[in-house]
Design an enzyme around this catalytic site. Structure first.
Site, PDB file in Angstrom:
ATOM      1  N   TYR A 333      -2.077   6.535   2.106  1.00 24.64           N
ATOM      2  CA  TYR A 333      -2.041   6.700   3.554  1.00 24.64           C
ATOM      3  C   TYR A 333      -2.375   5.369   4.227  1.00 24.64           C
ATOM      4  O   TYR A 333      -3.407   4.756   3.916  1.00 24.64           O
ATOM      5  CB  TYR A 333      -3.037   7.792   3.957  1.00 24.64           C
ATOM      6  CG  TYR A 333      -3.077   8.162   5.426  1.00 24.64           C
ATOM      7  CD1 TYR A 333      -2.091   7.774   6.318  1.00 24.64           C
ATOM      8  CD2 TYR A 333      -4.117   8.946   5.915  1.00 24.64           C
ATOM      9  CE1 TYR A 333      -2.136   8.133   7.655  1.00 24.64           C
ATOM     10  CE2 TYR A 333      -4.167   9.324   7.256  1.00 24.64           C
ATOM     11  CZ  TYR A 333      -3.182   8.907   8.115  1.00 24.64           C
ATOM     12  OH  TYR A 333      -3.233   9.273   9.438  1.00 24.64           O
ATOM     13  N   CYS A 334      -1.513   4.908   5.127  1.00 24.48           N
ATOM     14  CA  CYS A 334      -1.756   3.711   5.930  1.00 24.48           C
ATOM     15  C   CYS A 334      -1.985   2.500   5.014  1.00 24.48           C
ATOM     16  O   CYS A 334      -1.167   2.217   4.142  1.00 24.48           O
ATOM     17  CB  CYS A 334      -2.928   3.964   6.872  1.00 24.48           C
ATOM     18  SG  CYS A 334      -3.231   2.642   8.082  1.00 24.48           S
ATOM     19  N   LEU A 335      -3.089   1.780   5.168  1.00 26.15           N
ATOM     20  CA  LEU A 335      -3.355   0.628   4.302  1.00 26.15           C
ATOM     21  C   LEU A 335      -3.452   1.055   2.845  1.00 26.15           C
ATOM     22  O   LEU A 335      -3.117   0.283   1.938  1.00 26.15           O
ATOM     23  CB  LEU A 335      -4.658  -0.066   4.703  1.00 26.15           C
ATOM     24  CG  LEU A 335      -4.820  -0.544   6.145  1.00 26.15           C
ATOM     25  CD1 LEU A 335      -6.113  -1.328   6.286  1.00 26.15           C
ATOM     26  CD2 LEU A 335      -3.649  -1.380   6.572  1.00 26.15           C
TER      27      LEU A 335
END
Length: 602
Positions: A333-335
């Site tokens: 998720y995301c980074l």
């Protein structure tokens, strides 16, 4: 087979014994003079909010000099000013003669909700709002389309102009906002009294380092992050949680979730009704979750390689060992998705086949179109940011929150000023808002490397990102990929997320869902007003541009979560008996109950 991976560190290994810690950053001070420069910039940053005045001045100078040498553009702006003035004068005269006229001379942008209330259609407030919007439009014309200005400087000047204009929006003043005036008259000014009390309370909490009002109703381990499980591995960077099964049988392949370290992991395990963890376990999966440590000054030298080796690869090793050598459905998720993509590419390069599928949620691997966050990414700004982090050894959560608030100032700053302080009301706190207030820090070295290597230089997309002594390539990833972008994402714009298709050489199922960076991912079944688009591109299909893809893909009502589990089911084996919690004989004995200890670090 033998897997090429970093030797794991022991749970109790002191920091001084960590192997192969990277050398100091290029911008680390080498002498007293450099230390003086860094200390001065760090002091300046307290007054500038972390924004480099030199970077802003360079952008403004670039724009101003090119505009001053462009008489044609100047004539165009004068012409536009005259036409807008004439149009506004005609509109103002019409409103004076017919105060209840519904005519307008300019329409706000779709995302601009400041003047939608019917009170703004009445004289003189309609004249005020239209004058403001015309002025805003003229400044947009003035700051864009100036030949010779770099695109990054143009974006910075346009952004800065919009921020300054927003300060003077008639919606932000109690004397020119008809909604505030109406409430003030109806309540005899008590809304302003309550607003002042709200302001004092918020300021007191901020100065004391306390969380916003209402967050006390949401507590980790009590009504958030309550999915039962055990911490089965811990080192100086992560705790790995294995969640208890909720079905008699589970798919043999476990799911390993790698969240971003900029956030506490439990956004994916919020409340019982919107927990992705509980949803996946209910669908018959063994779920592992990485819980990142909240770094402090002692962690200043942790870099991207450490997050990869001691974070992702240790979690892969543990999940694979505990489940008896089963391949893994990895979710990032995301980074965390960016880091997981790096890990997947390195594993593919090295012949490591422990991943069965890859799921990336609002995650980028190409940063050329990374949205308005790129406004803060250039050499000058990064040097300033590094100097600011150098003093403490980390980037504080308040500084990151401030940057994100600036990107959506109307929604996150001015709307709150109006609602909480002028209208005297309080927004009801919810679990997602409470999670958002539970922010984390970023280590000095890692954050600098992340911004320089990925955002600024785009090394990952262009084949210059090294893991070990060799570069990696996203095109080496051969496992099926499930990608999710969100329509209103200001952190990882979906067009940027979609660029994975340009770099990959595998089957990619892309999902575009309604909502923003967080709300679009936490989109449980039954959530009202949700929809998504989904289509699979095989490795042999021709590329389709993002806008064409969106136009050609029909929306589906509801949550995208069932689509994910259906996709995982097709890639999974027949259900089997759930694995044991941990594997004591193999060095993964349960340590404590979920949610663990790292999640409580302030």
């Amino acid at each position: 087979m033998a897997h090429k991976s970093v030797t794991p560190i022991k749970h109790d290994m002191p920091r001084s014994n960590w192997p192969n810690l990277p050398a100091l950053l290029p911008h680390a001070p080498a002498n007293m003079e450099q230390s003086l420069d860094k200390g001065l910039k760090a002091a300046q940053a307290r007054f500038t909010g972390g924004l480099s005045p030199i970077a802003l001045a360079a952008a403004y100078t670039d724009w101003a000099l090119h505009l001053s040498s462009a008489p044609g553009k100047q004539m165009e702006l004068v012409e536009k000013a005259v036409k807008k003035t004439a149009r506004f004068a005609h509109y103002a005269s019409l409103c004076a003669l017919t105060p209840k006229s519904n005519q307008t001379c300019i329409t706000p942008l779709p995302q601009d909700k400041r003047f939608r209330d019917e009170h703004w259609q009445q004289w003189p407030f309609n004249v005020m709002s239209q004058a403001f919007l015309l002025n805003q439009q003229w400044w947009h014309n003035a700051t864009t389309g100036v030949e010779g200005v770099t695109s990054q400087h143009e974006d910075v000047v346009t952004f800065a102009a919009r921020q300054m204009l927003d300060v003077f929006s008639p919606s932000n003043s109690p004397l020119t906002n008809p909604e505030v005036l109406a409430k003030t008259m109806a309540q005899g000014g008590m809304n302003l009294v309550r607003g002042w009390q709200n302001f004092v309370e918020d300021a007191s909490r901020t100065n004391a380092g306390e969380k916003p009002v209402g967050t006390e109703d949401f507590e980790v381990g009590r009504n958030m992050a309550i999915s039962p499980g055990k911490v089965v591995f811990r080192n100086r960077l992560i705790e790995l949680i294995q969640y208890a099964p909720t079905t008699d049988k589970v798919r043999p392949e476990p799911i390993l979730i790698v969240p971003a370290w900029i956030m506490k992991y439990y956004i994916l395990d919020l409340s019982a009704q919107n927990s992705l963890v509980q949803y996946l376990t209910a669908q018959g999966y063994t779920v592992f979750m990485v819980s990142w440590k909240n770094p402090d000054a002692e962690d200043r030298d942790l870099g991207m390689d450490d997050y990869l080796s001691y974070g992702v690869m240790e979690a892969v090793r543990a999940a694979n060992t505990i489940t008896g050598g089963q391949q893994i459905h990895a979710v990032g998720y995301c980074l965390g998705g960016t880091l997981l993509s790096i890990a997947a590419a390195a594993m593919a390069r090295d012949g490591d086949d422990r991943l069965k599928t890859l799921t990336l949620l609002a995650a980028q691997v190409d940063f050329t179109e990374a949205g308005e966050l790129t406004l803060f990414i250039n050499d000058s700004q990064l040097a300033y940011l590094e100097d600011m982090m150098w003093e403490k050894g980390y980037l504080g959560s308040d500084q990151m929150a401030g940057a994100f608030q600036l990107l959506r100032s109307n929604d996150l700053i001015w709307s709150r000023v109006i609602h909480d302080y002028l209208m005297g009301e309080r927004s009801e706190m919810n679990d997602l808002m409470a999670w958002n207030a539970d922010a984390t820090r970023m280590p000095y070295r890692m954050h600098s490397e992340y911004l320089r290597r990925l955002f600024l230089k785009n090394d990952l997309a262009e084949g210059r990102y090294f893991v070990g002594d060799q570069p990696i390539a996203i095109s080496d990833i051969r496992v099926p990929v499930f990608m999710v972008g969100t329509e209103r994402d200001h952190v990882a714009p979906w067009h940027s997320v979609y660029k994975f298709n340009l770099l990959s050489d595998t089957d990619v199922t892309f999902v575009l869902t309604s909502g923003g960076h967080n709300a679009g991912i936490v989109s449980e079944p039954g959530h009202p007003h949700r929809h998504y688009r989904m289509r699979t591109k095989t490795k042999d299909d021709p590329h389709t541009g993002p806008d064409s893809w969106s136009d050609e893909t029909q929306p589906v009502d509801g949550s995208w979560w069932p689509a994910l589990t259906a996709w995982l089911d097709e890639a999974s084996g027949a259900p089997v008996k759930p694995p044991q919690m941990g594997a004591k004989a193999k060095g993964y004995a349960p340590i404590c109950d979920a949610p663990g200890t790292y999640v409580f670090q302030e």
